[in-house]
Write an enzyme that holds these catalytic residues in place. Structure first.
Site, mmCIF file in Angstrom:
data_model
loop_
_atom_site.group_PDB
_atom_site.id
_atom_site.type_symbol
_atom_site.label_atom_id
_atom_site.label_comp_id
_atom_site.label_asym_id
_atom_site.label_seq_id
_atom_site.Cartn_x
_atom_site.Cartn_y
_atom_site.Cartn_z
ATOM 1 N N ASP A 44 0.841 -1.207 0.000
ATOM 2 C CA ASP A 44 0.000 0.000 0.000
ATOM 3 C C ASP A 44 0.876 1.258 0.000
ATOM 4 O O ASP A 44 0.373 2.361 -0.144
ATOM 5 C CB ASP A 44 -1.009 -0.009 1.166
ATOM 6 N N SER A 45 2.205 1.075 0.074
ATOM 7 C CA SER A 45 3.138 2.196 -0.104
ATOM 8 C C SER A 45 3.047 2.763 -1.513
ATOM 9 O O SER A 45 3.563 3.848 -1.768
ATOM 10 C CB SER A 45 4.573 1.752 0.165
ATOM 11 N N ASP A 82 -0.690 -6.275 -0.165
ATOM 12 C CA ASP A 82 -1.131 -5.697 1.112
ATOM 13 C C ASP A 82 -2.650 -5.575 1.153
ATOM 14 O O ASP A 82 -3.253 -5.092 0.184
ATOM 15 C CB ASP A 82 -0.583 -4.266 1.247
ATOM 16 N N LYS A 111 -0.723 -9.554 2.920
ATOM 17 C CA LYS A 111 -0.008 -9.069 4.107
ATOM 18 C C LYS A 111 -0.934 -8.154 4.906
ATOM 19 O O LYS A 111 -1.618 -7.304 4.337
ATOM 20 C CB LYS A 111 1.276 -8.321 3.709
ATOM 21 N N GLU A 113 -1.152 -5.769 8.589
ATOM 22 C CA GLU A 113 -0.342 -5.109 9.623
ATOM 23 C C GLU A 113 -0.876 -5.408 11.020
ATOM 24 O O GLU A 113 -2.084 -5.420 11.240
ATOM 25 C CB GLU A 113 -0.355 -3.584 9.413
ATOM 26 N N GLU A 180 9.509 -3.755 10.402
ATOM 27 C CA GLU A 180 9.764 -2.409 9.882
ATOM 28 C C GLU A 180 10.251 -1.463 10.979
ATOM 29 O O GLU A 180 9.603 -1.316 12.012
ATOM 30 C CB GLU A 180 8.493 -1.839 9.216
#
Ligand code: KIV
Ligand code: NA
Length: 257
Positions: A44-45, A82, A111, A113, A180
């Site tokens: 999502d970056s 993500d 993925k 978080e 991270e």
């Protein structure tokens, strides 16, 4: 042949570092895959290349659209997508989102978080349903309004909390974990403790693999986090090409006849 979750775990055992990068379209993904990158993440970056200021606004439909383009290019790398903010906050919603990613994009894993108890439960349910899940702890950018973008795990207490989250994620069945922006020492402890691979970003050299945001690596982002490395400055390269083209058009030097 595609890289598999078993292959990633075997590479950890063999101490062969895993090379991971993000991709957001067909052209970029094709270059990374052909260059031998082991794991490609539709992160999502990519909010950065879409002009969003944080990763919060990006939608599941936007992730799916870009993931499909990336999938069309990838022949070898393991492909992870993500789940974006607000699409996995309860179990049923997470199940629906993850199933859409796997069915509609052909990616191999999702993925999510976070390593807090409710997220561990959600992830365990996805794994039980046959969905490969990658974990992500330490700095989790979707929580920016709670934790900012600073390094995590600096106190003894916080560092133990993150270690325990990583252990709980492994027990829930994730096949790998992104660490991270945590201290290199904590990342080393987690890497030694787990039998699944750790993929670090701003987490020191002791992880089983490294990931960076490709727009940072290529110098396309307007600003990079402190742990990123800019390997080439495409902003400058593209600007130069556009300037040269503009001059040639204005001076009637292009086209050549
Ligand atoms: O979105 C992303 O690029 C990520 C990586 C930083 C792991 O989640
Ligand atoms: Na992400």
């Amino acid at each position: 042949m595609r890289v598999t979750t078993q292959q990633l775990i075997q590479w950890k055992q063999q101490k062969r570092s895993i090379v991971a990068l993000t991709a957001w379209d067909y052209a970029i993904a094709q270059i990374l895959d052909a260059a031998g990158v082991d794991l490609i993440l539709v992160g999502d970056s990519m909010s950065v290349v879409l002009g969003y200021e944080t990763t919060l606004p990006i939608t599941l439909d936007e992730m799916l659209y870009h993931a499909k383009a990336v999938r069309r290019a990838v022949k070898r790398a393991f492909l992870v997508v993500d789940l974006p903010f607000g699409t996995y906050q309860d179990i049923q919603q997470a199940m629906n989102s993850a199933v859409r990613v796997l069915k509609e994009t052909g990616a191999q894993a999702v993925k999510l978080e976070g390593g807090y108890p409710a997220m561990i439960e959600t992830i365990a349910r996805l794994v039980q349903a046959g969905i490969p899940v990658m974990g992500h702890v330490g700095l989790t950018p979707q929580s920016i309004h709670q934790i900012g973008l600073r390094q995590q795990g600096k106190t003894q207490e916080d560092s133990e909390r993150i270690l325990n989250q990583a252990i709980a994620l492994e027990q829930a069945g994730v096949f790998a974990i992104v660490l991270e922006h945590i201290t290199a020492d904590l990342a080393m402890q987690i890497t030694q403790k787990l039998s699944i691979p750790t993929i670090g970003i701003g987490a020191g050299v002791h992880c089983d693999g490294q990931v960076l945001v490709t727009s940072d690596v290529l110098g396309l982002s307007e600003k990079q986090p402190p742990f990123a490395k800019v390997y080439t400055n495409l902003r400058e390269t593209i600007n130069k090409a556009v300037q040269d083209y503009s001059v040639e058009v204005r001076e009637k030097k292009f086209p050549h006849n």
